[in-house]
Motif scaffolding. Structure first.
Motif, PDB file in Angstrom:
ATOM      1  N   GLU A 114       0.652  -1.242  -0.044  1.00 28.55           N
ATOM      2  CA  GLU A 114      -0.160  -0.336  -0.031  1.00 28.55           C
ATOM      3  C   GLU A 114       0.515   1.390  -0.256  1.00 28.55           C
ATOM      4  O   GLU A 114       0.564   2.629  -0.340  1.00 28.55           O
ATOM      5  CB  GLU A 114      -0.238  -0.129   1.291  1.00 28.55           C
ATOM      6  N   LEU A 117       2.336   1.547  -3.325  1.00 32.44           N
ATOM      7  CA  LEU A 117       1.077   1.941  -4.637  1.00 32.44           C
ATOM      8  C   LEU A 117       1.461   3.407  -4.301  1.00 32.44           C
ATOM      9  O   LEU A 117       0.961   4.246  -5.499  1.00 32.44           O
ATOM     10  CB  LEU A 117       0.483   1.729  -4.172  1.00 32.44           C
ATOM     11  N   GLN A 118       0.632   4.029  -2.718  1.00 33.78           N
ATOM     12  CA  GLN A 118       0.519   5.152  -2.641  1.00 33.78           C
ATOM     13  C   GLN A 118       1.497   6.070  -3.126  1.00 33.78           C
ATOM     14  O   GLN A 118       1.383   7.522  -3.201  1.00 33.78           O
ATOM     15  CB  GLN A 118       0.845   5.684  -0.982  1.00 33.78           C
ATOM     16  N   VAL A 121       1.450   6.632  -6.395  1.00 33.65           N
ATOM     17  CA  VAL A 121      -0.166   8.137  -6.949  1.00 33.65           C
ATOM     18  C   VAL A 121       0.805   8.640  -6.877  1.00 33.65           C
ATOM     19  O   VAL A 121       0.605  10.385  -7.324  1.00 33.65           O
ATOM     20  CB  VAL A 121      -1.181   7.254  -6.033  1.00 33.65           C
ATOM     21  N   ARG A 133      -5.627   4.625  -5.926  1.00 30.18           N
ATOM     22  CA  ARG A 133      -5.166   3.316  -5.130  1.00 30.18           C
ATOM     23  C   ARG A 133      -6.479   2.737  -5.434  1.00 30.18           C
ATOM     24  O   ARG A 133      -7.565   3.913  -4.567  1.00 30.18           O
ATOM     25  CB  ARG A 133      -4.201   3.275  -3.778  1.00 30.18           C
ATOM     26  N   LYS A 135      -9.287   1.316  -2.828  1.00 28.90           N
ATOM     27  CA  LYS A 135      -9.221   1.766  -1.404  1.00 28.90           C
ATOM     28  C   LYS A 135     -10.018   0.485  -0.652  1.00 28.90           C
ATOM     29  O   LYS A 135     -11.741  -0.026  -1.142  1.00 28.90           O
ATOM     30  CB  LYS A 135     -10.089   2.915  -0.856  1.00 28.90           C
ATOM     31  N   PRO A 154      -3.969  -4.410  -2.862  1.00 22.52           N
ATOM     32  CA  PRO A 154      -3.132  -3.460  -2.584  1.00 22.52           C
ATOM     33  C   PRO A 154      -3.440  -3.432  -4.497  1.00 22.52           C
ATOM     34  O   PRO A 154      -2.167  -4.563  -4.893  1.00 22.52           O
ATOM     35  CB  PRO A 154      -2.392  -3.426  -2.169  1.00 22.52           C
ATOM     36  N   LEU A 156      -3.257  -0.580  -7.760  1.00 24.35           N
ATOM     37  CA  LEU A 156      -3.409   1.198  -8.455  1.00 24.35           C
ATOM     38  C   LEU A 156      -4.724   0.929  -8.971  1.00 24.35           C
ATOM     39  O   LEU A 156      -4.776  -0.046  -9.382  1.00 24.35           O
ATOM     40  CB  LEU A 156      -2.535   1.196  -9.048  1.00 24.35           C
TER      41      LEU A 156
END
Length: 188
Positions: A114, A117-118, A121, A133, A135, A154, A156
């Protein structure tokens, strides 16, 4: 189970679900409101109705969306060493997950994934491309014990649009791929 929803294809909400009592109860308690709701709000019904009208008057929009989806997918899925698209080939909402071998080799838990991936982003946004992402929702209060520990992988979330030209879509795909590579190579 039989379901009908306007949430995905028409960017609206509400729907119905038919099946056994156990399945319906699970869907009612643990699904997001845009997947199942007691009634379709008037504003979302209007959105769905207007979307249907636009598509009937301009069917080429669907063709363009399919082409844009192919274009961005060609920049991401087969060309990335880090992610794979877990969505259907024609789905304009693409979910990019870290490849299993990447997760294993880097020993990434869900929290690590996570965070990575954040970071992707944030890197995409810094380069003018908006992605998000996927959620996950916490388990519902009345969820069965077997459902409490399950969470989606998790990912994108990339939403393809007809509002960009083919060249702009290609560029967005490159930006996303490079952002993922930058974040992953920076991570030890």
């Amino acid at each position: 189970m039989i379901i009908g929803s306007l949430a995905g294809p028409l960017c609206a909400g509400g729907g119905f679900c038919g099946g056994s009592e156990e399945v319906i109860e699970h869907q009612r308690i643990s699904a997001a409101s845009y997947t199942f709701s007691a009634a379709l709000p008037a504003m979302l019904a209007t959105t769905a109705s207007e979307t249907c009208r636009i598509l009937q008057e301009n069917p080429e929009i669907i063709t363009q969306l399919r082409e844009n989806t192919k274009t961005i997918r060609a920049q991401l899925d087969p060309r990335s060493d880090w992610v794979v698209c877990s969505s259907s080939v024609e789905n304009p909402i693409m979910l990019l997950v870290l490849k299993p071998e990447v997760i294993e080799s880097k020993r990434l838990n869900v929290g690590d994934q996570e965070q990575i991936l954040q970071d992707c982003v944030d890197e995409c946004l810094a380069n003018g491309v908006l992605v998000t992402r996927l959620k996950s929702m916490p388990p519902a209060l009345g969820a069965a014990p077997r459902d409490r520990g399950w969470q989606p992988q998790p990912a994108l979330k990339v939403c393809v649009t007809t509002g960009l030209s083919k060249k702009e879509i290609e560029k967005a795909g490159v930006v996303i791929r490079h952002a993922i590579t930058k974040v992953m190579t920076r991570r030890k």
